[in-house]
Write a protein that holds these residues in place. Structure first.
Motif, PDB file in Angstrom:
ATOM      1  N   ASP A 239      -3.589  42.658  24.933  1.00 26.15           N
ATOM      2  CA  ASP A 239      -3.070  43.995  24.658  1.00 26.15           C
ATOM      3  C   ASP A 239      -2.604  44.716  25.923  1.00 26.15           C
ATOM      4  OD1 ASP A 239      -5.446  44.701  25.905  1.00 26.15           O
ATOM      5  OD2 ASP A 239      -6.397  45.486  24.094  1.00 26.15           O
ATOM      6  N   GLY A 240      -2.752  44.067  27.076  1.00 27.06           N
ATOM      7  CA  GLY A 240      -2.291  44.632  28.336  1.00 27.06           C
ATOM      8  C   GLY A 240      -3.148  45.749  28.887  1.00 27.06           C
ATOM      9  N   LYS A 241      -4.356  45.946  28.344  1.00 27.97           N
ATOM     10  CA  LYS A 241      -5.196  47.078  28.747  1.00 27.97           C
ATOM     11  C   LYS A 241      -6.025  46.812  29.996  1.00 27.97           C
ATOM     12  CE  LYS A 241      -7.451  49.385  25.647  1.00 27.97           C
ATOM     13  NZ  LYS A 241      -8.303  49.719  24.469  1.00 27.97           N
ATOM     14  N   TYR A 242      -6.422  45.537  30.219  1.00 32.38           N
ATOM     15  CA  TYR A 242      -7.335  45.242  31.322  1.00 32.38           C
ATOM     16  C   TYR A 242      -6.841  44.046  32.129  1.00 32.38           C
ATOM     17  CZ  TYR A 242     -10.597  48.232  28.771  1.00 32.38           C
ATOM     18  OH  TYR A 242     -11.170  49.293  28.116  1.00 32.38           O
ATOM     19  N   ILE A 243      -7.113  44.114  33.431  1.00 34.83           N
ATOM     20  CA  ILE A 243      -6.895  42.988  34.340  1.00 34.83           C
ATOM     21  C   ILE A 243      -8.227  42.631  34.982  1.00 34.83           C
ATOM     22  CG2 ILE A 243      -5.942  42.402  36.623  1.00 34.83           C
ATOM     23  CD1 ILE A 243      -3.326  43.636  35.791  1.00 34.83           C
ATOM     24  N   TYR A 244      -8.475  41.320  35.096  1.00 35.79           N
ATOM     25  CA  TYR A 244      -9.693  40.805  35.733  1.00 35.79           C
ATOM     26  C   TYR A 244      -9.291  40.026  36.981  1.00 35.79           C
ATOM     27  CZ  TYR A 244     -11.721  42.066  31.282  1.00 35.79           C
ATOM     28  OH  TYR A 244     -12.125  42.787  30.179  1.00 35.79           O
ATOM     29  N   ALA A 245     -10.043  40.220  38.061  1.00 35.16           N
ATOM     30  CA  ALA A 245      -9.734  39.561  39.334  1.00 35.16           C
ATOM     31  C   ALA A 245     -11.016  38.961  39.901  1.00 35.16           C
ATOM     32  CB  ALA A 245      -9.136  40.557  40.323  1.00 35.16           C
ATOM     33  N   ALA A 246     -10.933  37.726  40.393  1.00 37.25           N
ATOM     34  CA  ALA A 246     -12.112  37.002  40.860  1.00 37.25           C
ATOM     35  C   ALA A 246     -12.203  37.023  42.377  1.00 37.25           C
ATOM     36  CB  ALA A 246     -12.076  35.561  40.361  1.00 37.25           C
ATOM     37  N   ASN A 247     -13.424  37.281  42.869  1.00 39.22           N
ATOM     38  CA  ASN A 247     -13.702  37.352  44.301  1.00 39.22           C
ATOM     39  C   ASN A 247     -14.667  36.244  44.711  1.00 39.22           C
ATOM     40  OD1 ASN A 247     -12.250  39.848  44.988  1.00 39.22           O
ATOM     41  ND2 ASN A 247     -13.762  40.847  43.673  1.00 39.22           N
ATOM     42  N   ARG A 248     -14.170  35.290  45.494  1.00 40.50           N
ATOM     43  CA  ARG A 248     -15.024  34.223  46.027  1.00 40.50           C
ATOM     44  C   ARG A 248     -15.667  34.713  47.323  1.00 40.50           C
ATOM     45  NH1 ARG A 248     -10.667  29.609  46.629  1.00 40.50           N
ATOM     46  NH2 ARG A 248      -9.570  31.434  47.454  1.00 40.50           N
ATOM     47  N   GLY A 249     -16.971  34.735  47.347  1.00 41.27           N
ATOM     48  CA  GLY A 249     -17.706  35.280  48.496  1.00 41.27           C
ATOM     49  C   GLY A 249     -18.505  36.472  48.042  1.00 41.27           C
ATOM     50  N   ALA A 250     -17.816  37.504  47.562  1.00 40.58           N
ATOM     51  CA  ALA A 250     -18.510  38.627  46.927  1.00 40.58           C
ATOM     52  C   ALA A 250     -19.123  38.178  45.603  1.00 40.58           C
ATOM     53  CB  ALA A 250     -17.541  39.780  46.687  1.00 40.58           C
ATOM     54  N   ASN A 251     -18.539  37.106  45.024  1.00 38.18           N
ATOM     55  CA  ASN A 251     -19.018  36.541  43.752  1.00 38.18           C
ATOM     56  C   ASN A 251     -19.044  37.591  42.648  1.00 38.18           C
ATOM     57  OD1 ASN A 251     -19.318  33.964  44.851  1.00 38.18           O
ATOM     58  ND2 ASN A 251     -21.389  34.415  45.565  1.00 38.18           N
ATOM     59  N   THR A 252     -17.928  38.322  42.562  1.00 37.61           N
ATOM     60  CA  THR A 252     -17.779  39.357  41.553  1.00 37.61           C
ATOM     61  C   THR A 252     -16.463  39.177  40.802  1.00 37.61           C
ATOM     62  OG1 THR A 252     -16.739  40.861  43.140  1.00 37.61           O
ATOM     63  CG2 THR A 252     -19.124  41.075  42.831  1.00 37.61           C
ATOM     64  N   MET A 267     -12.456  49.810  36.979  1.00 38.59           N
ATOM     65  CA  MET A 267     -13.468  50.174  35.987  1.00 38.59           C
ATOM     66  C   MET A 267     -14.867  49.785  36.441  1.00 38.59           C
ATOM     67  SD  MET A 267     -11.729  51.653  33.674  1.00 38.59           S
ATOM     68  CE  MET A 267     -12.931  51.766  32.342  1.00 38.59           C
ATOM     69  N   GLY A 268     -14.939  48.717  37.246  1.00 36.16           N
ATOM     70  CA  GLY A 268     -16.237  48.288  37.717  1.00 36.16           C
ATOM     71  C   GLY A 268     -16.187  46.913  38.340  1.00 36.16           C
ATOM     72  N   ASP A 269     -17.312  46.524  38.925  1.00 37.41           N
ATOM     73  CA  ASP A 269     -17.475  45.199  39.527  1.00 37.41           C
ATOM     74  C   ASP A 269     -18.606  44.492  38.798  1.00 37.41           C
ATOM     75  OD1 ASP A 269     -15.649  45.472  41.966  1.00 37.41           O
ATOM     76  OD2 ASP A 269     -16.959  47.223  42.171  1.00 37.41           O
ATOM     77  N   CYS A 270     -18.303  43.325  38.242  1.00 39.30           N
ATOM     78  CA  CYS A 270     -19.287  42.580  37.452  1.00 39.30           C
ATOM     79  C   CYS A 270     -19.662  41.293  38.166  1.00 39.30           C
ATOM     80  CB  CYS A 270     -18.724  42.252  36.072  1.00 39.30           C
ATOM     81  SG  CYS A 270     -18.221  43.700  35.121  1.00 39.30           S
ATOM     82  N   SER A 271     -20.843  40.806  37.885  1.00 37.75           N
ATOM     83  CA  SER A 271     -21.269  39.522  38.430  1.00 37.75           C
ATOM     84  C   SER A 271     -20.434  38.400  37.828  1.00 37.75           C
ATOM     85  CB  SER A 271     -22.743  39.284  38.119  1.00 37.75           C
ATOM     86  OG  SER A 271     -23.126  37.969  38.484  1.00 37.75           O
ATOM     87  N   CYS A 272     -20.236  37.329  38.624  1.00 35.96           N
ATOM     88  CA  CYS A 272     -19.607  36.124  38.078  1.00 35.96           C
ATOM     89  C   CYS A 272     -20.664  35.152  37.561  1.00 35.96           C
ATOM     90  CB  CYS A 272     -18.720  35.453  39.124  1.00 35.96           C
ATOM     91  SG  CYS A 272     -19.627  34.629  40.451  1.00 35.96           S
ATOM     92  N   PHE A 273     -21.938  35.525  37.671  1.00 34.17           N
ATOM     93  CA  PHE A 273     -23.071  34.742  37.176  1.00 34.17           C
ATOM     94  C   PHE A 273     -23.189  33.388  37.869  1.00 34.17           C
ATOM     95  CE2 PHE A 273     -21.432  37.402  33.722  1.00 34.17           C
ATOM     96  CZ  PHE A 273     -22.531  38.228  33.497  1.00 34.17           C
ATOM     97  N   GLY A 274     -22.703  33.313  39.099  1.00 35.77           N
ATOM     98  CA  GLY A 274     -22.775  32.072  39.853  1.00 35.77           C
ATOM     99  C   GLY A 274     -22.185  32.281  41.232  1.00 35.77           C
ATOM    100  N   GLU A 275     -21.586  31.212  41.788  1.00 36.61           N
ATOM    101  CA  GLU A 275     -21.029  31.282  43.130  1.00 36.61           C
ATOM    102  C   GLU A 275     -19.608  30.717  43.172  1.00 36.61           C
ATOM    103  OE1 GLU A 275     -23.578  29.298  45.870  1.00 36.61           O
ATOM    104  OE2 GLU A 275     -25.360  30.460  45.311  1.00 36.61           O
TER     105      GLU A 275
END
Length: 330
Positions: A239-252, A267-275
């Motif tokens: 629907d074009g409402k949200y974009i997600y971006a992955a951070n290697r190192g910050a693991n978010t 909107m926020g920073d979420c865990s990637c639940f791993g590394e």
């Protein structure tokens, strides 16, 4: 739901896996070991194309489905090292790819039973003495323009596509040292989002049929984060409402809301639940984010809160050796 996963396996280690999932349970899977270091996939119709991301030369491998199993039907040498990105263009019946080691991009004709002639092979920057690192190739919906990011040259290129062949159409020079890695087009294709590996930003670019103008940039990192981190990729909801971006190192996973004219709000920073989240993909009609955590040898499915776009606790953890790609397929 079926998930297609690939990674840096070799020898007896799985490099490609297909997992059927229902209600949070893995019902069946097929594991493929015929493609060493298959760091990226293209899945279409009854085919999977995997790669071997190797130095010097790379390989592309075509697998075809027979009943419920995939079998290798063709392999072709690509004279570009560290092939890291491929995508299939169904209207043109070509596969396009980007080679990191020397900055080459290519298009190759695809037939029912294998690879056909190479149509284009372009060195970005045009100078073998200059370090050039092509890192993605992304078409518009009509498959008339192809966009590519070069992480070493800090360039975004556009190419006209004519009968599967590529012709340079223009470019945008980003500030030096940013390291543009992956590209995402908005649904109306008027905005291009580019994620940068070195500066951990999303660049917001106005797009006028391949003519690009830089508008703004936003950081993908959590506030006050001071350690090393390297962005990998990004994706957008249907629907074009949200974009997600992955951070290697910050693991978010950074979550952004998309506003009118393509502006982004964190909107926020979420865990990637791993590394080391190397790749992410929206699956199951955008209800879940699939996260390929290369460093912790797992692919996570995390449910998305429909009201905020934020991730909730991971609901499924799939063990996989050094995963680098995940997508949903038939």
């Amino acid at each position: 739901m079926k998930l297609y996963i690939s990674g840096y396996g070799s020898g007896a280690t799985t490099s490609i896996g297909i997992f059927k999932i229902e209600n949070g349970n893995i019902l069946e899977n097929q594991l493929i070991r015929d493609a060493e270091s298959s760091s990226y996939l293209s899945v279409f119709e009854e085919y999977i194309i995997g790669i071997s991301e190797l130095e010097g030369n790379s390989y592309i491998h075509m697998f075809k489905k027979n009943l419920e199993e995939y079998f290798l039907i063709d392999t072709k040498l690509i004279k570009g090292g560290l092939l890291c990105y491929i995508t299939y263009l169904p209207k043109n019946r070509v596969l396009v790819g980007a080679c990191y080691e020397g900055g080459e991009i290519f298009s190759i004709k695809i037939g029912e039973n294998g690879f056909e002639e190479m149509l284009s092979f372009i060195v970005q920057g045009g100078n073998k003495d200059k370090v050039s690192r092509a890192h993605c190739v992304v078409p518009n919906k009509s498959e008339t323009i192809l966009y590519s990011a070069n992480i070493a040259l800090d360039m975004i290129y556009s190419y006209k596509i004519k009968q599967g062949k590529l012709f340079e159409n223009g470019y945008l020079q980003l500030p030096r040292g940013e390291g543009p890695r992956h590209i995402l087009l908005s649904h109306n294709e008027e905005t291009i989002y580019v994620i940068s590996e070195y500066s951990n930003k999303i660049f917001i670019i106005n797009n006028d049929n391949g003519k690009m103008t830089l508008l703004d940039s936003v950081s993908t990192l959590p506030e006050n984060f001071c350690e090393k981190s390297y962005c990998s990729t990004l994706c957008m909801t249907a629907d074009g409402k949200y974009i997600y971006a992955a951070n290697r190192g910050a693991n978010t996973i950074a979550v952004f809301s998309v506003f009118e004219y393509g502006n982004l709000k964190k909107m926020g920073d979420c865990s990637c639940f791993g590394e080391w989240p190397r790749h992410i993909s929206l699956v199951n009609m955008d209800n879940f984010l699939a996260i390929a955590n290369q460093g912790s040898n797992q692919v996570i499915l995390s449910k998305i809160d429909s009201k905020t776009g934020l991730l909730t606790n991971g609901i499924l953890d799939i063990a996989f050796n050094k995963p680098s790609f995940v997508c949903e397929g038939r």
